[in-house]
Design a protein around this motif. Sequence first.
Motif, PDB file in Angstrom:
ATOM      1  N   GLU A 172       0.827  -1.205   0.000  1.00  0.00           N
ATOM      2  CA  GLU A 172       0.000   0.000   0.000  1.00  0.00           C
ATOM      3  C   GLU A 172       0.863   1.258   0.000  1.00  0.00           C
ATOM      4  N   LYS A 173       1.942   1.250   0.777  1.00  0.00           N
ATOM      5  CA  LYS A 173       2.849   2.397   0.809  1.00  0.00           C
ATOM      6  C   LYS A 173       3.522   2.603  -0.543  1.00  0.00           C
ATOM      7  N   LEU A 174       3.974   1.499  -1.156  1.00  0.00           N
ATOM      8  CA  LEU A 174       4.632   1.603  -2.456  1.00  0.00           C
ATOM      9  C   LEU A 174       3.676   2.158  -3.502  1.00  0.00           C
ATOM     10  N   GLN A 175       2.441   1.690  -3.482  1.00  0.00           N
ATOM     11  CA  GLN A 175       1.461   2.196  -4.448  1.00  0.00           C
ATOM     12  C   GLN A 175       1.217   3.684  -4.256  1.00  0.00           C
ATOM     13  N   ARG A 176       1.120   4.126  -2.996  1.00  0.00           N
ATOM     14  CA  ARG A 176       0.910   5.551  -2.738  1.00  0.00           C
ATOM     15  C   ARG A 176       2.077   6.375  -3.261  1.00  0.00           C
ATOM     16  N   GLN A 177       3.298   5.867  -3.069  1.00  0.00           N
ATOM     17  CA  GLN A 177       4.471   6.597  -3.546  1.00  0.00           C
ATOM     18  C   GLN A 177       4.460   6.678  -5.073  1.00  0.00           C
ATOM     19  N   PHE A 178       4.159   5.580  -5.727  1.00  0.00           N
ATOM     20  CA  PHE A 178       4.112   5.573  -7.192  1.00  0.00           C
ATOM     21  C   PHE A 178       3.044   6.527  -7.708  1.00  0.00           C
ATOM     22  N   ASP A 218      16.118  -5.326  -1.894  1.00  0.00           N
ATOM     23  CA  ASP A 218      15.217  -4.502  -1.073  1.00  0.00           C
ATOM     24  C   ASP A 218      15.165  -3.046  -1.531  1.00  0.00           C
ATOM     25  N   LEU A 219      15.596  -2.781  -2.752  1.00  0.00           N
ATOM     26  CA  LEU A 219      15.533  -1.431  -3.310  1.00  0.00           C
ATOM     27  C   LEU A 219      14.741  -1.462  -4.616  1.00  0.00           C
ATOM     28  N   LEU A 220      13.971  -0.422  -4.820  1.00  0.00           N
ATOM     29  CA  LEU A 220      13.161  -0.290  -6.035  1.00  0.00           C
ATOM     30  C   LEU A 220      13.387   1.117  -6.583  1.00  0.00           C
ATOM     31  N   SER A 221      14.006   1.194  -7.748  1.00  0.00           N
ATOM     32  CA  SER A 221      14.317   2.488  -8.341  1.00  0.00           C
ATOM     33  C   SER A 221      13.559   2.638  -9.652  1.00  0.00           C
ATOM     34  N   TYR A 222      12.988   3.821  -9.866  1.00  0.00           N
ATOM     35  CA  TYR A 222      12.214   4.043 -11.086  1.00  0.00           C
ATOM     36  C   TYR A 222      12.299   5.507 -11.506  1.00  0.00           C
ATOM     37  N   ALA A 223      11.913   5.760 -12.757  1.00  0.00           N
ATOM     38  CA  ALA A 223      11.946   7.119 -13.309  1.00  0.00           C
ATOM     39  C   ALA A 223      10.574   7.471 -13.860  1.00  0.00           C
ATOM     40  N   VAL A 224      10.170   8.717 -13.659  1.00  0.00           N
ATOM     41  CA  VAL A 224       8.943   9.254 -14.244  1.00  0.00           C
ATOM     42  C   VAL A 224       9.350  10.264 -15.311  1.00  0.00           C
ATOM     43  N   ARG A 225       8.838  10.078 -16.520  1.00  0.00           N
ATOM     44  CA  ARG A 225       9.192  10.946 -17.645  1.00  0.00           C
ATOM     45  C   ARG A 225       7.961  11.737 -18.073  1.00  0.00           C
ATOM     46  N   VAL A 226       8.134  13.047 -18.194  1.00  0.00           N
ATOM     47  CA  VAL A 226       7.023  13.931 -18.535  1.00  0.00           C
ATOM     48  C   VAL A 226       7.438  14.799 -19.713  1.00  0.00           C
ATOM     49  N   SER A 227       6.669  14.713 -20.787  1.00  0.00           N
ATOM     50  CA  SER A 227       6.892  15.557 -21.967  1.00  0.00           C
ATOM     51  C   SER A 227       5.607  16.319 -22.235  1.00  0.00           C
ATOM     52  N   THR A 251      10.628  -0.476   4.170  1.00  0.00           N
ATOM     53  CA  THR A 251       9.864   0.572   4.858  1.00  0.00           C
ATOM     54  C   THR A 251       8.783   1.199   3.972  1.00  0.00           C
ATOM     55  N   GLY A 252       8.955   1.100   2.653  1.00  0.00           N
ATOM     56  CA  GLY A 252       8.039   1.775   1.739  1.00  0.00           C
ATOM     57  C   GLY A 252       8.333   3.246   1.593  1.00  0.00           C
ATOM     58  N   GLN A 253       9.476   3.708   2.098  1.00  0.00           N
ATOM     59  CA  GLN A 253       9.837   5.119   2.064  1.00  0.00           C
ATOM     60  C   GLN A 253      10.953   5.379   1.046  1.00  0.00           C
ATOM     61  N   TYR A 254      11.039   6.629   0.613  1.00  0.00           N
ATOM     62  CA  TYR A 254      12.093   7.000  -0.325  1.00  0.00           C
ATOM     63  C   TYR A 254      13.454   7.003   0.360  1.00  0.00           C
ATOM     64  N   VAL A 255      14.463   6.604  -0.394  1.00  0.00           N
ATOM     65  CA  VAL A 255      15.850   6.663   0.066  1.00  0.00           C
ATOM     66  C   VAL A 255      16.389   8.051  -0.246  1.00  0.00           C
ATOM     67  N   LEU A 256      16.944   8.708   0.763  1.00  0.00           N
ATOM     68  CA  LEU A 256      17.419  10.081   0.615  1.00  0.00           C
ATOM     69  C   LEU A 256      18.931  10.127   0.461  1.00  0.00           C
ATOM     70  N   GLU A 257      19.420  11.208  -0.119  1.00  0.00           N
ATOM     71  CA  GLU A 257      20.859  11.361  -0.331  1.00  0.00           C
ATOM     72  C   GLU A 257      21.649  11.221   0.961  1.00  0.00           C
ATOM     73  N   ASN A 258      21.179  11.876   2.019  1.00  0.00           N
ATOM     74  CA  ASN A 258      21.968  11.853   3.255  1.00  0.00           C
ATOM     75  C   ASN A 258      21.959  10.497   3.946  1.00  0.00           C
ATOM     76  N   ARG A 263      28.035   5.454   2.735  1.00  0.00           N
ATOM     77  CA  ARG A 263      27.940   4.875   4.074  1.00  0.00           C
ATOM     78  C   ARG A 263      27.965   3.347   3.964  1.00  0.00           C
ATOM     79  N   ARG A 264      28.850   2.716   4.714  1.00  0.00           N
ATOM     80  CA  ARG A 264      28.917   1.250   4.692  1.00  0.00           C
ATOM     81  C   ARG A 264      27.686   0.605   5.320  1.00  0.00           C
ATOM     82  N   GLU A 265      26.989   1.368   6.172  1.00  0.00           N
ATOM     83  CA  GLU A 265      25.770   0.842   6.769  1.00  0.00           C
ATOM     84  C   GLU A 265      24.530   1.386   6.049  1.00  0.00           C
ATOM     85  N   GLY A 266      24.736   2.080   4.934  1.00  0.00           N
ATOM     86  CA  GLY A 266      23.630   2.715   4.223  1.00  0.00           C
ATOM     87  C   GLY A 266      22.842   1.754   3.350  1.00  0.00           C
ATOM     88  N   PRO A 267      21.768   2.238   2.758  1.00  0.00           N
ATOM     89  CA  PRO A 267      20.873   1.369   1.976  1.00  0.00           C
ATOM     90  C   PRO A 267      21.499   0.808   0.708  1.00  0.00           C
TER      91      PRO A 267
END
Length: 284
Positions: A76-82, A150-159, A180-187, A273-277
């Motif tokens: 459900e979280k993944l669908q909401r993010q998409f 455990d990572l899901l990466s995707y791109a949205v293209r808008v023209s 977690t269903g949450q976005y992975v952040l740079e930091n 980060r060695r302990e990062g996602p």
Amino acid sequence: MKFVSLLLRSAVLCNAILLPVCCTVNSGQPAENSIAFDSLFVDKSYHIDDVETNPGYSLQIKFTYPADFENKEILEKLQRQFIGSFFGDTGQALTPADAAVRYIEDYINEFKEEEKEYQAKIEEHDMHSDKTWFTYEMFRSNEIIYNQDDLLSYAVRVSYYTGGAHGAYNVYNYVLDIKTGQYVLENEIFKDKYKEELSHILVDEIVRMNEVKDAQELETIGFFDVNEIAPNRNFYIDETGITYTFNEYEIAAYAVGSVSVQLPYDKIRHLLRREGPLAKIAFR
């Protein structure tokens, strides 16, 4: 709009795509996430007064989204993010099909309001000779780029095009942690105080891509102030590295277009980060 809704729902059923799932892998190899995806496709067009030579709109949507996963709460979280990244936050509480229907309704209603202005200007100025200024086009699609570890990466293209000299094209990248269903952040990916060095690495790669002698020469071929180029949080990941996208006008003139910069893990591993996602991918 009931007809549109029924047509869309039919399209969802007819165009559903169930991607194969792989759950068993060799030790040390990337583990495929057990997510199944569906897709929906919408193609709509309209001409004022139903006259083909009149201006109008063209709307095309190709939307792929998570449809099944063992953890229903995460699904459900993944669908909401998409849905949010594709149709906007107002559709996040809806099903993918309903979010698409609402988006179409909003797009058409907005055009209809503009059409009133168009008709008024036609009557006032007799502008039949130039109708291109009122031609609207919108194409939205997304693509699954990485679905492992455990990572899901995707791109949205808008023209899109709304009249004028040219249209616009933008790419928005995302990385989701499916635990977690949450976005992975740079930091979360990079160590503290990473931005300055990562900025230099990005600029060096852009120099290499454009085959110029140094960073300052980039400014002679359409780039803006190279000292302002920095990580912009618009990135996707795959098994080879992290790719940043800089959209039109972000770091360069329109003629340069969008700029994608792929950074292999071996060039940036010391910043991660060695302990990062991304640890399981980058330090494999």
